[in-house]
Enzyme design. Structure first.
Site, PDB file in Angstrom:
ATOM      1  N   ASP A   1      29.917  40.499  37.461  1.00 12.88           N
ATOM      2  CA  ASP A   1      30.665  41.154  36.305  1.00 12.88           C
ATOM      3  C   ASP A   1      31.197  40.282  35.468  1.00 12.88           C
ATOM      4  O   ASP A   1      31.345  40.752  34.273  1.00 12.88           O
ATOM      5  CB  ASP A   1      31.787  42.137  36.970  1.00 12.88           C
TER       6      ASP A   1
ATOM      7  N   ASP B   1      39.178  39.281  34.564  1.00 11.55           N
ATOM      8  CA  ASP B   1      39.019  40.488  33.746  1.00 11.55           C
ATOM      9  C   ASP B   1      39.566  40.349  32.438  1.00 11.55           C
ATOM     10  O   ASP B   1      39.683  41.272  31.643  1.00 11.55           O
ATOM     11  CB  ASP B   1      39.251  41.833  34.507  1.00 11.55           C
TER      12      ASP B   1
HETATM   13  N1  GLY Z   1      33.896  45.197  37.192  1.00  7.87           N
HETATM   14  C1  GLY Z   1      34.214  45.831  38.167  1.00  7.87           C
HETATM   15  C2  GLY Z   1      33.072  46.959  38.367  1.00  7.87           C
HETATM   16  O1  GLY Z   1      32.241  46.947  37.795  1.00  7.87           O
HETATM   17  O2  GLY Z   1      33.242  47.916  39.294  1.00  7.87           O
END
Ligand code: GLY
Length: 402
Positions: A182, A118
Site C-alpha cells: 500500500d 499512511d
Molecule cells: N491501506 C489499507 C487497505 O488498503 O486496506
C-alpha cells in the site's frame, strides 16, 4: 545506488494484456456524467453530517457513522471527495467543508497521532490537494511536516519505509522493518515535497522504497505480497506475509491495485520508464485475474466460498490504469488497452455497484475492507473517493492531487 529500476524488472515476467481489452468498451459517456452528478449530489447531502467529521473507513449496512480525525488512515478520502466536488462544481460549500476538515489535519500533526506510513494518504488528499487548488501556504506547511515524518520512518539498510507502528520501538518485532504494498500510494507525498522544496531527499527516499518494493514485494509472476519484512540493521530480507489478504502467498487484489497506481505515479514524477513498465506488468497480472465485470474478488486465491468482491480495488484500478495509459510512450500500443480497461471498469462500477436507490450515505456497494473479519459488502470511503476520481478523469481534464 546499485539497484537500477531496469535491473529490478528483469526478475518479473512480462505477462500480456488480455485480448478482451483491445477494443474500446461500450460505455455511455452521458451515463458517466450522470453518475458523476449523482455522486456529487450524495456528497452534498452528507455535508451537514460530516462537515468537520469523517465517514468511514467502512459503512455498517451501507451507512457511514461520523468519526474524528484520529487513528486510522482513511479520513482524507472524505476531504478528497469534497475537493473533487469543489473542483467540478465551483460551489463554496464543498471548499468550506474541506477547509474545516483541514484544521483537524493540522491538529492531528500537533497531537502526535502520526506513527504511520499512511501520512501520504492522509496529507496528500487533504493538504497537498488544498494547496494545489487554493495556494494556501498553511496547507503546504502541513503537508511538508507530514512528509518529514514519513521520511523519519525510512530504514537505510534495507531501503524501506516502515509501514506500521512506532518505528523506534525495538520490541515491536512484527512491525519493525515491515514494508507493505500500500505504501506505493503514500510515495507521491514525498515526490511532491521534493518538487515543491527543491530538496531531493524526499524523492530519493521514495525512489529507494519503490525499488525495494520492486525487489521484495513484487513476485516473479507480476503479483504482489501484502507485506514484506527485512532486518533493519543488515538489510537482509526475511520474508513475505499478509495482514489483509487470504494468506502469505495469496494475491490480495487491492494491494495489486495500490501498486499499479503507485508505480504509474512514480513514473510520472521521475520520468523513469521502468516504473511504467513495472506498473504495466502488475496491470497485466491484475487484468488476467479480474472477474468478467472488471470487479475483482477480494483475494484472487481465496477459497470459492469467500467470493466477496472488492469494488474499492476496482475503483483504484480504474484510476491507476488510466494513469498508466498516460505514462506509457505514445508508440506503446498497450496504452489503448489500459485506457479501455479503465473505462470498462468504471462503466461496470457506475452501472452495477452504486448505492443509487438504496438507503445509504456512501457511493459504492460491495467494498471489502477486511473480509476475514466480516467486513465486506459495504461502502469503503477510499473506494468512494477513487470512484469519483475515476469519473472526473473520464469526463474532464483533471490535474491530479497525488
Ligand atoms: N491501506 C489499507 C487497505 O488498503 O486496506
Amino acid at each position: 545506488m546499485s539497484r537500477t529500476p531496469d535491473a529490478l524488472l528483469t526478475a518479473v515476467g512480462e505477462g500480456e494484456v488480455p485480448a478482451r481489452f483491445a477494443e474500446p468498451p461500450d460505455v455511455d459517456r452521458a451515463a458517466l456524467r450522470r453518475a458523476r452528478s449523482d455522486a456529487i449530489a450524495r456528497i452534498g447531502e452528507n455535508l451537514d453530517t460530516f462537515h468537520d467529521e469523517f465517514p468511514g473507513p467502512s459503512s455498517d449496512d451501507l451507512v457511514y457513522a461520523p468519526t474524528d480525525n484520529r487513528d486510522g488512515w482513511t479520513t482524507s478520502f472524505w476531504t478528497g471527495l469534497c475537493w473533487l466536488a469543489y473542483e467540478v462544481t465551483g460551489e463554496a460549500r464543498f471548499r468550506e467543508a474541506a477547509e474545516a476538515q483541514l484544521e483537524t489535519f493540522e491538529r492531528r500533526l500537533e497531537s502526535g497521532d502520526v506513527e504511520t506510513h499512511d501520512l501520504g494518504f492522509l496529507y496528500t488528499l487533504s493538504a497537498v490537494a488544498g494547496h494545489r487548488l487554493t495556494g494556501t501556504e498553511r496547507y503546504r506547511s502541513a503537508a511538508l511536516a507530514a512528509a518529514d515524518l514519513l521520511v523519519d520512518r525510512f530504514w537505510e539498510a534495507p531501503g524501506l519505509i516502515q509501514a506500521w507502528g512506532d518505528h523506534e520501538a525495538e520490541e515491536d518485532t512484527w512491525n519493525r522493518g515491515r514494508m507493505i504494498v500500500d505504501t506505493m500510494m503514500n510515495l507521491p507525498l514525498l515526490f511532491w515535497a521534493s518538487e515543491t522544496t527543491g530538496d531531493s531527499t524526499y524523492a530519493s527516499v521514495a525512489e529507494t522504497h519503490a525499488r525495494t518494493n520492486a525487489e521484495h514485494v513484487v513476485r516473479a509472476d507480476g503479483s504482489t505480497f501484502h507485506t514484506f519484512k527485512c532486518d533493519v540493521e543488515t538489510g537482509a530480507p526475511i520474508g513475505g506475509e499478509t495482514a489483509q489478504g487470504y494468506d502469505a502467498d495469496s494475491r490480495w487484489s487491492r494491494g495489486q491495485t495500490w501498486a499499479i497506481y503507485g508505480y504509474a505515479l512514480a513514473a510520472d514524477y521521475t520520468n523513469e520508464r521502468a516504473y511504467a513498465r513495472l506498473s504495466a506488468r502488475l496491470a497485466n497480472h491484475y487484468l488476467s485475474n479480474v472477474e468478467a465485470d472488471c470487479v475483482p474478488r477480494w483475494d484472487f486465491d481465496a477459497p470459492a466460498e469467500q467470493d466477496w468482491r472488492d469494488s474499492s480495488a476496482a475503483a483504484i484500478a480504474a484510476c491507476g490504469l488510466d494513469e498508466l495509459a498516460r505514462q506509457l510512450p505514445l508508440a506503446d500500443r498497450r496504452a489503448a488497452s489500459y485506457r479501455n480497461a479503465a473505462l470498462e471498469t468504471l462503466g461496470s462500477l457506475a452501472e452495477h455497484y452504486t448505492t443509487e436507490g438504496l438507503d445509504s450515505n456512501g457511493l459504492l456497494t460491495e467494498g471489502a475492507y477486511d473480509p476475514t473479519d466480516g467486513d465486506y459488502d459495504e461502502c469503503c470511503i477510499w473506494g468512494d473517493y477513487f470512484y469519483l476520481e475515476a469519473l472526473v478523469r473520464a469526463t474532464d481534464q483533471w490535474d491530479r492531487y497525488w
